[in-house]
Scaffold this active site. Structure first.
Site, PDB file in Angstrom:
ATOM      1  N   THR A 163       7.325   0.992   2.558  1.00 26.31           N
ATOM      2  CA  THR A 163       6.209   0.934   3.509  1.00 26.31           C
ATOM      3  C   THR A 163       6.599   1.260   4.944  1.00 26.31           C
ATOM      4  OG1 THR A 163       4.723  -0.653   4.597  1.00 26.31           O
ATOM      5  CG2 THR A 163       6.647  -1.582   3.555  1.00 26.31           C
ATOM      6  N   GLU A 205       5.603  -0.380   7.298  1.00 32.79           N
ATOM      7  CA  GLU A 205       5.807  -1.668   7.988  1.00 32.79           C
ATOM      8  C   GLU A 205       7.290  -1.893   8.312  1.00 32.79           C
ATOM      9  OE1 GLU A 205       3.900  -4.687   8.990  1.00 32.79           O
ATOM     10  OE2 GLU A 205       2.555  -3.007   9.244  1.00 32.79           O
ATOM     11  N   TYR A 246       6.715 -10.089   5.131  1.00 33.28           N
ATOM     12  CA  TYR A 246       6.423  -8.997   4.183  1.00 33.28           C
ATOM     13  C   TYR A 246       7.370  -7.824   4.412  1.00 33.28           C
ATOM     14  CZ  TYR A 246       4.026  -4.788   2.464  1.00 33.28           C
ATOM     15  OH  TYR A 246       3.735  -3.586   1.862  1.00 33.28           O
ATOM     16  N   LYS A 264      10.324  -6.264   2.041  1.00 32.90           N
ATOM     17  CA  LYS A 264      10.303  -4.853   1.627  1.00 32.90           C
ATOM     18  C   LYS A 264      11.555  -4.117   2.129  1.00 32.90           C
ATOM     19  CE  LYS A 264       6.228  -4.052  -0.508  1.00 32.90           C
ATOM     20  NZ  LYS A 264       6.032  -3.258  -1.740  1.00 32.90           N
TER      21      LYS A 264
HETATM   22  P1  NAP Z   1      -2.787  -4.213  -3.729  1.00 35.81           P
HETATM   23  O1  NAP Z   1      -4.118  -3.559  -3.921  1.00 35.81           O
HETATM   24  O2  NAP Z   1      -2.694  -5.480  -2.969  1.00 35.81           O
HETATM   25  O3  NAP Z   1      -2.190  -4.448  -5.208  1.00 35.81           O
HETATM   26  C1  NAP Z   1      -1.082  -5.278  -5.418  1.00 35.81           C
HETATM   27  C2  NAP Z   1      -0.876  -5.434  -6.913  1.00 35.81           C
HETATM   28  O4  NAP Z   1       0.264  -6.263  -7.144  1.00 35.81           O
HETATM   29  C3  NAP Z   1      -2.064  -6.102  -7.639  1.00 35.81           C
HETATM   30  O5  NAP Z   1      -2.247  -5.458  -8.875  1.00 35.81           O
HETATM   31  C4  NAP Z   1      -1.550  -7.516  -7.863  1.00 35.81           C
HETATM   32  O6  NAP Z   1      -2.129  -8.140  -8.971  1.00 35.81           O
HETATM   33  C5  NAP Z   1      -0.091  -7.231  -8.136  1.00 35.81           C
HETATM   34  N1  NAP Z   1       0.769  -8.411  -7.995  1.00 35.81           N
HETATM   35  C6  NAP Z   1       0.827  -9.271  -6.953  1.00 35.81           C
HETATM   36  N2  NAP Z   1       1.737 -10.221  -7.194  1.00 35.81           N
HETATM   37  C7  NAP Z   1       2.261  -9.965  -8.415  1.00 35.81           C
HETATM   38  C8  NAP Z   1       3.236 -10.600  -9.217  1.00 35.81           C
HETATM   39  N3  NAP Z   1       3.840 -11.713  -8.829  1.00 35.81           N
HETATM   40  N4  NAP Z   1       3.556 -10.045 -10.419  1.00 35.81           N
HETATM   41  C9  NAP Z   1       2.907  -8.945 -10.860  1.00 35.81           C
HETATM   42  N5  NAP Z   1       1.956  -8.302 -10.152  1.00 35.81           N
HETATM   43  C10 NAP Z   1       1.641  -8.811  -8.937  1.00 35.81           C
HETATM   44  O7  NAP Z   1      -1.754  -3.206  -3.071  1.00 35.81           O
HETATM   45  P2  NAP Z   1      -1.854  -1.610  -2.906  1.00 35.81           P
HETATM   46  O8  NAP Z   1      -2.556  -1.313  -1.636  1.00 35.81           O
HETATM   47  O9  NAP Z   1      -2.307  -1.005  -4.160  1.00 35.81           O
HETATM   48  O10 NAP Z   1      -0.323  -1.254  -2.639  1.00 35.81           O
HETATM   49  C11 NAP Z   1       0.555  -0.984  -3.726  1.00 35.81           C
HETATM   50  C12 NAP Z   1       1.980  -1.204  -3.271  1.00 35.81           C
HETATM   51  O11 NAP Z   1       2.284  -0.347  -2.181  1.00 35.81           O
HETATM   52  C13 NAP Z   1       2.296  -2.610  -2.777  1.00 35.81           C
HETATM   53  O12 NAP Z   1       3.616  -2.900  -3.151  1.00 35.81           O
HETATM   54  C14 NAP Z   1       2.197  -2.505  -1.269  1.00 35.81           C
HETATM   55  O13 NAP Z   1       3.011  -3.482  -0.666  1.00 35.81           O
HETATM   56  C15 NAP Z   1       2.714  -1.105  -1.055  1.00 35.81           C
HETATM   57  N6  NAP Z   1       2.198  -0.366   0.105  1.00 35.81           N
HETATM   58  C16 NAP Z   1       0.850  -0.248   0.287  1.00 35.81           C
HETATM   59  C17 NAP Z   1       0.379   0.516   1.338  1.00 35.81           C
HETATM   60  C18 NAP Z   1      -1.099   0.686   1.572  1.00 35.81           C
HETATM   61  O14 NAP Z   1      -1.473   1.118   2.677  1.00 35.81           O
HETATM   62  N7  NAP Z   1      -1.946   0.414   0.585  1.00 35.81           N
HETATM   63  C19 NAP Z   1       1.285   1.166   2.200  1.00 35.81           C
HETATM   64  C20 NAP Z   1       2.646   1.035   1.957  1.00 35.81           C
HETATM   65  C21 NAP Z   1       3.095   0.276   0.898  1.00 35.81           C
HETATM   66  P3  NAP Z   1      -3.417  -9.124  -8.842  1.00 35.81           P
HETATM   67  O15 NAP Z   1      -4.616  -8.241  -8.996  1.00 35.81           O
HETATM   68  O16 NAP Z   1      -3.223 -10.047  -9.992  1.00 35.81           O
HETATM   69  O17 NAP Z   1      -3.350  -9.785  -7.499  1.00 35.81           O
HETATM   70  O1  G4F Z   2      -5.304  -3.559   7.163  1.00 35.47           O
HETATM   71  P1  G4F Z   2      -4.140  -4.378   7.565  1.00 35.47           P
HETATM   72  O2  G4F Z   2      -4.082  -5.773   7.061  1.00 35.47           O
HETATM   73  O3  G4F Z   2      -2.857  -3.540   7.131  1.00 35.47           O
HETATM   74  P2  G4F Z   2      -1.325  -3.604   7.572  1.00 35.47           P
HETATM   75  O4  G4F Z   2      -0.956  -4.891   8.180  1.00 35.47           O
HETATM   76  O5  G4F Z   2      -1.054  -2.371   8.359  1.00 35.47           O
HETATM   77  O6  G4F Z   2      -0.596  -3.522   6.148  1.00 35.47           O
HETATM   78  C1  G4F Z   2      -1.015  -2.585   5.175  1.00 35.47           C
HETATM   79  O7  G4F Z   2      -0.327  -1.369   5.367  1.00 35.47           O
HETATM   80  C2  G4F Z   2       1.096  -1.456   5.189  1.00 35.47           C
HETATM   81  C3  G4F Z   2       1.664  -0.048   5.448  1.00 35.47           C
HETATM   82  O8  G4F Z   2       1.955   0.100   6.805  1.00 35.47           O
HETATM   83  C4  G4F Z   2       1.389  -1.919   3.778  1.00 35.47           C
HETATM   84  F1  G4F Z   2       2.729  -1.979   3.593  1.00 35.47           F
HETATM   85  C5  G4F Z   2       0.762  -3.283   3.546  1.00 35.47           C
HETATM   86  O9  G4F Z   2       0.971  -3.656   2.183  1.00 35.47           O
HETATM   87  C6  G4F Z   2      -0.736  -3.191   3.798  1.00 35.47           C
HETATM   88  O10 G4F Z   2      -1.312  -2.355   2.812  1.00 35.47           O
HETATM   89  O11 G4F Z   2      -4.034  -4.443   9.153  1.00 35.47           O
HETATM   90  C7  G4F Z   2      -3.991  -3.269   9.938  1.00 35.47           C
HETATM   91  C8  G4F Z   2      -4.100  -3.636  11.413  1.00 35.47           C
HETATM   92  C9  G4F Z   2      -3.115  -4.735  11.836  1.00 35.47           C
HETATM   93  O12 G4F Z   2      -2.525  -4.371  13.055  1.00 35.47           O
HETATM   94  C10 G4F Z   2      -3.976  -5.971  12.037  1.00 35.47           C
HETATM   95  O13 G4F Z   2      -3.504  -6.878  13.026  1.00 35.47           O
HETATM   96  O14 G4F Z   2      -5.400  -4.185  11.645  1.00 35.47           O
HETATM   97  C11 G4F Z   2      -5.277  -5.330  12.477  1.00 35.47           C
HETATM   98  N1  G4F Z   2      -6.447  -6.182  12.261  1.00 35.47           N
HETATM   99  C12 G4F Z   2      -7.361  -6.503  13.214  1.00 35.47           C
HETATM  100  N2  G4F Z   2      -8.279  -7.331  12.710  1.00 35.47           N
HETATM  101  C13 G4F Z   2      -6.792  -6.812  11.121  1.00 35.47           C
HETATM  102  C14 G4F Z   2      -7.953  -7.545  11.410  1.00 35.47           C
HETATM  103  N3  G4F Z   2      -6.228  -6.809   9.888  1.00 35.47           N
HETATM  104  C15 G4F Z   2      -6.842  -7.542   8.914  1.00 35.47           C
HETATM  105  N4  G4F Z   2      -6.311  -7.513   7.654  1.00 35.47           N
HETATM  106  N5  G4F Z   2      -7.975  -8.282   9.158  1.00 35.47           N
HETATM  107  C16 G4F Z   2      -8.573  -8.313  10.392  1.00 35.47           C
HETATM  108  O15 G4F Z   2      -9.587  -8.983  10.586  1.00 35.47           O
END
Ligand code: NAP
Ligand code: G4F
Length: 341
Positions: free
Chosen positions: A130, A132, A154, A158
């Site tokens: 990520t 992050e 987090y 990671k």
């Molecule tokens: P997400 O929608 O939150 O999905 C997370 C998945 O992990 C869900 O299927 C969840 O299952 C499962 N999970 C959580 N805890 C677990 C455990 N203990 N054992 C087995 N499964 C578990 O996340 P996403 O946005 O698809 O992201 C996928 C991956 O990419 C994550 O690792 C995230 O950290 C990483 N990532 C995401 C982004 C982004 O912008 N989306 C960017 C960079 C990296 P449940 O449905 O049961 O909760």
């Molecule tokens: O949508 P966010 O919670 O995503 P964040 O923290 O960037 O993390 C996501 O992206 C990462 C990749 O860079 C992944 F690794 C991670 O698993 C996840 O998918 O927040 C984005 C921004 C933050 O700066 C937060 O402070 O939005 C700001 N924010 C402002 N108000 C909020 C809110 N975030 C959330 N979730 N909820 C709010 O009400």
């Protein structure tokens, strides 16, 4: 034909990756946790019935906290590729459950790597790393060479995962790589992440089901792309001659504030900003009604202010680049949530 195991199948990325791999003719095993309520919305279109498995798509129970279970599954399934997308993926929540986050997000990948090593097979491994990791950024834009400076439990978990993948690649010559993915969103994004929280709330406000949207830091900037495009990059990373850690992003950055403005504009509402700090409000220009307010609960103890990718290596090595950009992304998500609510 190849077989893939996807952890995190019920999440945003797991579900899109399953769609993508099934389309390519893979047999896909999706790892789901046992939970008490229904959480298969993202894969409902694959007609998942735990008792009526399709030929090419199968769900298996498991948890990244349990290595005996991971070992057994890998032994039984014998996948060609494993995509580790499972995680406690919420940055704000990781401050509340830091130990659990480390167990799943840091030790989870280690457990899979150990199982692969023990299996003495040539399983290819993708780790969901990520942006992050860049945290309080030391360079902009961020590339594969930018030093990491993580700012949350987090991101630190990671970071361990990133390094252990690299270590197993070098020490044991596993085909294992980290996709350093910047934020990517979609109609399947969880509603606690800011983009989807905004689009569902704006749709609810327009439909008179909610009065106001409460947010934290409006000035945080993110490099937001479209999730279905990003799962192709994951797959491409496992099809190379040599494993490599690669940045995936759009190369554009926008603030939460801009996201709010575009989402409301899509629904025909112009937002004006009034006040400062926790008293700032987003008001409907037409009638002065407060539609956005600040709730300090959503502030983070340590924030990541700005993320911006340089995805040049992805273009060069994978031939991959993002196509759906910021405004189009907001529109796709708004169209979905307005249609749904
Ligand atoms: P997400 O929608 O939150 O999905 C997370 C998945 O992990 C869900 O299927 C969840 O299952 C499962 N999970 C959580 N805890 C677990 C455990 N203990 N054992 C087995 N499964 C578990 O996340 P996403 O946005 O698809 O992201 C996928 C991956 O990419 C994550 O690792 C995230 O950290 C990483 N990532 C995401 C982004 C982004 O912008 N989306 C960017 C960079 C990296 P449940 O449905 O049961 O909760
Ligand atoms: O949508 P966010 O919670 O995503 P964040 O923290 O960037 O993390 C996501 O992206 C990462 C990749 O860079 C992944 F690794 C991670 O698993 C996840 O998918 O927040 C984005 C921004 C933050 O700066 C937060 O402070 O939005 C700001 N924010 C402002 N108000 C909020 C809110 N975030 C959330 N979730 N909820 C709010 O009400």
């Amino acid at each position: 034909m190849k077989t893939a195991l996807i952890t995190g199948i019920t999440g945003q990325d797991g579900s899109y990756l399953a769609d993508f791999l099934l389309e390519k003719g893979y047999t896909v095993y999706g790892l789901r946790r046992r939970i008490s309520t229904y959480n298969l919305e993202n894969i409902a279109h694959l007609q998942v019935d735990p008792h009526a498995r399709t030929e090419s798509f199968k769900l298996v129970y498991g948890d990244l906290s349990d290595s005996s279970n991971i070992n057994r599954l890998i032994d039984q399934i014998k996948p060609d590729e494993i995509y580790n997308l499972a995680a406690q993926s919420h940055v704000r929540v990781s401050f509340d459950v830091p130990e659990y986050t480390a167990d799943i997000d840091a030790l989870g990948p280690l457990r899979i790597l150990e199982a692969i090593r023990e299996s003495k097979t040539s399983i290819r491994f993708y780790q969901a790393s990520t942006s992050e990791l860049y945290g309080d950024v030391l360079e902009t834009p961020q590339t594969e060479k930018t030093p990491f400076n993580p700012q949350s439990p987090y991101a630190i978990a990671k970071h361990y995962a990133f390094q252990i993948v690299k270590n197993y690649r070098e020490a044991y010559h596993l085909y294992a790589c980290n996709g350093i993915l910047f934020n990517h969103e979609s109609p399947r994004r969880g509603t606690s992440f800011v983009t989807r929280k905004i689009t569902t709330s704006v749709a609810r406000i327009v439909r008179n089901k909610q009065d106001c949207l409460y947010l934290g830091n409006l000035d945080a900037k993110r490099d937001w792309g479209y999730a279905p495009e990003y799962v192709e990059a994951m797959w491409l990373m496992l099809q190379q001659d040599e494993p490599e850690d690669i940045v995936i992003g759009t190369g554009e950055t926008h603030s939460v504030r801009e996201f709010v403005e575009h989402a409301f504009a899509y629904a025909g509402i112009d937002i004006a900003w009034e006040g400062k700090g926790i008293d700032e409000r987003g008001v409907d220009k037409k009638n002065g009604k407060s539609l956005v307010r600040i709730d300090p609960y959503y502030y983070r103890p340590t924030e990541v202010d700005l993320l911006l990718s340089d995805p040049s290596l992805a273009r060069k090595k994978l031939g991959w680049s993002s196509k759906i950009r910021f405004k189009a992304l907001v529109e796709i998500m708004m169209q979905h949530d307005l249609g749904r609510i």
